[in-house]
Design an enzyme around this catalytic site. Structure first.
Site, PDB file in Angstrom:
ATOM      1  N   HIS A   1     -68.168 -64.465 -31.433  1.00 33.20           N
ATOM      2  CA  HIS A   1     -69.346 -63.857 -32.065  1.00 33.20           C
ATOM      3  C   HIS A   1     -70.409 -63.445 -31.052  1.00 33.20           C
ATOM      4  CE1 HIS A   1     -67.838 -65.663 -35.823  1.00 33.20           C
ATOM      5  NE2 HIS A   1     -68.707 -64.925 -36.472  1.00 33.20           N
TER       6      HIS A   1
ATOM      7  N   GLU B   1     -62.639 -54.402 -41.846  1.00 28.62           N
ATOM      8  CA  GLU B   1     -63.394 -53.489 -40.995  1.00 28.62           C
ATOM      9  C   GLU B   1     -62.694 -52.155 -40.791  1.00 28.62           C
ATOM     10  OE1 GLU B   1     -63.157 -56.718 -40.519  1.00 28.62           O
ATOM     11  OE2 GLU B   1     -65.259 -57.372 -40.524  1.00 28.62           O
TER      12      GLU B   1
END
Ligand SMILES: Cc1ncc(C[n+]2csc(CCOP(=O)(O)OP(=O)(O)O)c2C)c(N)n1
Lengths: 325, 326
Positions: free
Chosen positions: A126, A57
């Site tokens: 998440h 990322e």
């Protein structure tokens, strides 16, 4: 139109119109995007402009910044806001600051799209809502799309902007069928008055918009009042004008968000309202937010940690009773 | 296999069979709606979990989210894992973690971690602590091919090598990170190349439990002798999609068939029978036992209670703490 189709159309049209628009991220190309937002784009624009990246990322965002410096208009997709924390340095120390540090000589036309919020039993790593982190950073624009119309026009506006934009989506909205309203002129920074009313303003954004709308009829009936609902759309900058006009009319305000309560985005909104509109208020503002706990896997605990239509109803009715509404 | 005792081979078989039965049951329970969220199955990759845990029987283990079989092979009770998958309070993480977050410190088992490569620096830190505590067993960490592209991976192999840490890096190269093939986002598919300048690094057949076992035994000896970290790449394959929401359409039938012909469980059995090390009766009884254990696990999970609502605020801090702003 499906919410994800609105996003797809926005990207597709921007890529079609401008060769410098590219999209990059994990599984965005051949696979079509983990939420199918980039479906069909790889076939249409090829590997040079629809870029499958490694799971890295920091590099997705950092590389996008480099691409922007070189004249491209990148759209970086981060699979879930939780993973954007790995790119936090690039977003905060680089994307947000280059324009200022260079005295306006550098601009970073970058859009970072990411979904957040509590989906269904994905557990703590998440399930976060981190809008409050990004909204606290000068140099970033933060938009939150709750519906197909905003997803389409808002994303197109974001891609066209010369500043770095954090474009927030919600995981549960992707497969939703939604009404799409054609717009002539569109201001992505304007909050939307979703429903008019005269006794209470409820402010919200992203998926909570729907929970609020579900709760409103019951509250109106129980308290015998009429409620105005505002979807903020743009979190940074915040459309204080629309908020102020509404609160001056209704004199009462409730903020509903999925984020944790402590330091959540609503804390900022309510602080602004108390600071600027204190004397117009007839009751202390109410904040309905997620609990201060990581999100559990178990469904019962998961639901207990975030606002639901039922909780919105009961909290507002209790608050109304306490303050003579 | 010749050099291994028949009890060892029997154990490998039983644990792999148990793992597979467990996951087939989990898949079924997911379809019925008893399990939710992300469920990552290990079917096809059992040799990696079982071979490595049989060899690395002491020390600390850090793993990612595809960890049911690893947890079973480590000694965690299937019924406690199944209860966790059902979100029940009897689960290993009291229903708060789910499939991706199985933890049991009493077995030195730390993970599933659902942030790709997020556990590698933790494994590195733990290895450092074990080293200065004078412990020999060291640390084992397992991860997927996709994780070898993350910054945390490169930072970890560098630190582990610089500090000569007792740490085994074990990558399950199943060629895919969700739908992205490793070769599209990495300059080569043989991943031991990424580590070979830092430490001994080798590539093995991850469909062969005996080979995995031997490789991890060698690595274990290496770290126990304070020779620094060791890297193993195991070539393997997952038969299922990445998770239940992925149909895996990006892979060809041919590729699937090639790997299925190398099935770790069936091939171990065939080879053991050919060599006459293990009897057909053992295999039959092991199959039956595995099915019974899994059946009991499902029954236990189904009959277990859900967490109480007051659990919401428990486990956030060591000492219970209520909402800062009520
Ligand atoms: C930092 C981070 N980015 C993205 C994801 C989403 N994600 C979960 S698993 C996965 C693929 C990982 O593949 P690999 O490392 O090969 O392991 P495998 O699933 O094959 O065991 C991705 C992209 C994540 N969990 N964490």
């Amino acid at each position: 139109m499906l919410y994800r189709e609105a996003l797809n159309r926005a990207i597709d049209e921007m890529m079609e119109a401008d060769e410098s628009v590219v999209i990059l991220g994990e599984d965005v190309g051949r696979y079509g995007g983990s939420y199918r937002v980039s479906e069909g784009l790889f076939a249409k624009y090829g590997a040079k402009r629809v870029i499958d990246t490694p799971i890295a990322e920091l590099s997705i965002v950092g590389n996008a910044i480099g691409m922007a410096i070189a004249g491209l208009r990148p759209i970086a997709e981060i699979m879930t806001v939780n993973f954007s924390l790995l790119a936090m340095d690039q977003i905060v120390n680089h994307a947000a600051k280059f324009r200022y540090m260079s005295g306006g000589k550098m601009t970073i036309p970058l859009t970072i799209r990411m979904p957040g919020g509590v989906s269904r039993q994905l557990a703590a790593q998440h399930s976060e809502s981190y809008e409050t982190l990004y909204s606290a950073i000068p140099g970033l624009i933060v938009l939150a799309a709750s519906n197909a119309t905003y997803a389409y026009y808002g994303l197109k506006a974001a891609i066209a902007m010369n500043d770095p934009v954090i474009f927030l989506e919600h995981e549960l909205l992707y497969p939703q069928e939604m009404e799409f309203k054609e717009q002539k002129a569109f201001d992505p920074f304007k909050a939307e008055v979703v429903k008019e009313g005269k006794d209470l303003t409820i402010l919200t954004y992203l998926k909570m918009r729907y929970d609020v709308l579900e709760a409103v009829p019951t509250i109106e009936k129980e308290l015998g009042i009429s409620i105005e609902v505002i979807d903020l759309n743009s979190l940074r900058p915040l459309d204080m004008q629309t908020i102020a006009a509404s609160v001056q009319k209704t004199k009462r305000v409730v903020m509903v968000e999925e984020d944790h309560k402590t330091g959540g985005y609503g804390a900022e909104v309510i602080a602004r309202i108390t600071e600027e509109l204190f004397y117009t208020l007839d009751a202390p503002p109410l904040r309905i937010a997620g609990e201060d706990v990581p999100i559990a896997y178990n469904r019962k605990l998961e639901l207990a940690s975030i606002p639901t239509p039922e909780k919105i109803v009961s909290r507002i009715i209790a608050w109304g009773a306490k303050h003579g509404i | 296999m010749n050099s291994l005792s028949s009890t060892k081979v029997e154990k490998f078989y039983y644990l792999m069979r148990l793992g597979r039965e467990f996951e087939l049951a989990a898949k079924e329970e997911y379809m019925k709606g008893n399990i939710a969220g992300f469920l990552h199955l290990d079917i096809g990759q059992e040799a990696c979990s079982v071979g490595s845990m049989q060899a690395f029987d002491k020390g600390d283990v850090f793993t990612h989210y595809r960890e049911h079989v690893l947890a079973i092979a480590r000694g965690m009770e299937p019924k406690l894992i199944m209860a966790e998958l059902f979100g029940k309070v009897t689960g290993v993480s009291r229903g708060k973690g789910g499939s991706m977050h199985l933890f049991d410190p009493s077995l030195n088992f730390y993970g599933g971690d659902a942030i790709v490569a997020g556990h590698l620096p933790l494994a590195t830190g733990c290895a450092y602590a074990r080293k200065i505590q004078g412990e020999k067993a060291g640390v084992f960490t397992i991860f997927g091919d996709g994780a070898t592209n993350a910054g945390a991976f490169f930072e970890s192999i560098n630190i582990a090598a610089a500090w000569k840490l007792p740490l085994i890096f074990f990558v399950e190269n199943n060629y895919y990170a969700i739908g992205t093939r490793i070769g599209w986002v990495s300059p080569f598919e043989e991943l031991y190349n990424k580590a070979k300048n830092f430490m001994p690094a080798k590539r093995i057949d991850g469909m062969n439990v005996c080979e995995v076992y031997k490789a991890v035994m060698e690595a274990k000896e290496h770290i126990e002798n304070s020779l620094g970290p060791y890297f193993i790449e195991a070539e393997t394959y997952r038969y299922e999609g990445h998770s239940m929401s992925d149909n895996g359409k990006y892979r060809s039938e041919e590729e699937m068939d090639i790997f299925k012909s190398r099935d770790p469980i069936e091939n171990l059995k065939k080879e053991a029978l050919r060599l006459g090390i293990v009897s057909q009766e053992y295999f039959d009884s092991a199959d039956q036992k595995a099915q019974e254990v899994v059946q009991e696990a499902v029954e236990f999970a189904a009959a277990s209670p859900e967490p109480n609502l007051k659990e919401l605020y428990e486990d956030v801090y060591c000492k219970e703490c209520t909402n800062v702003i009520p």
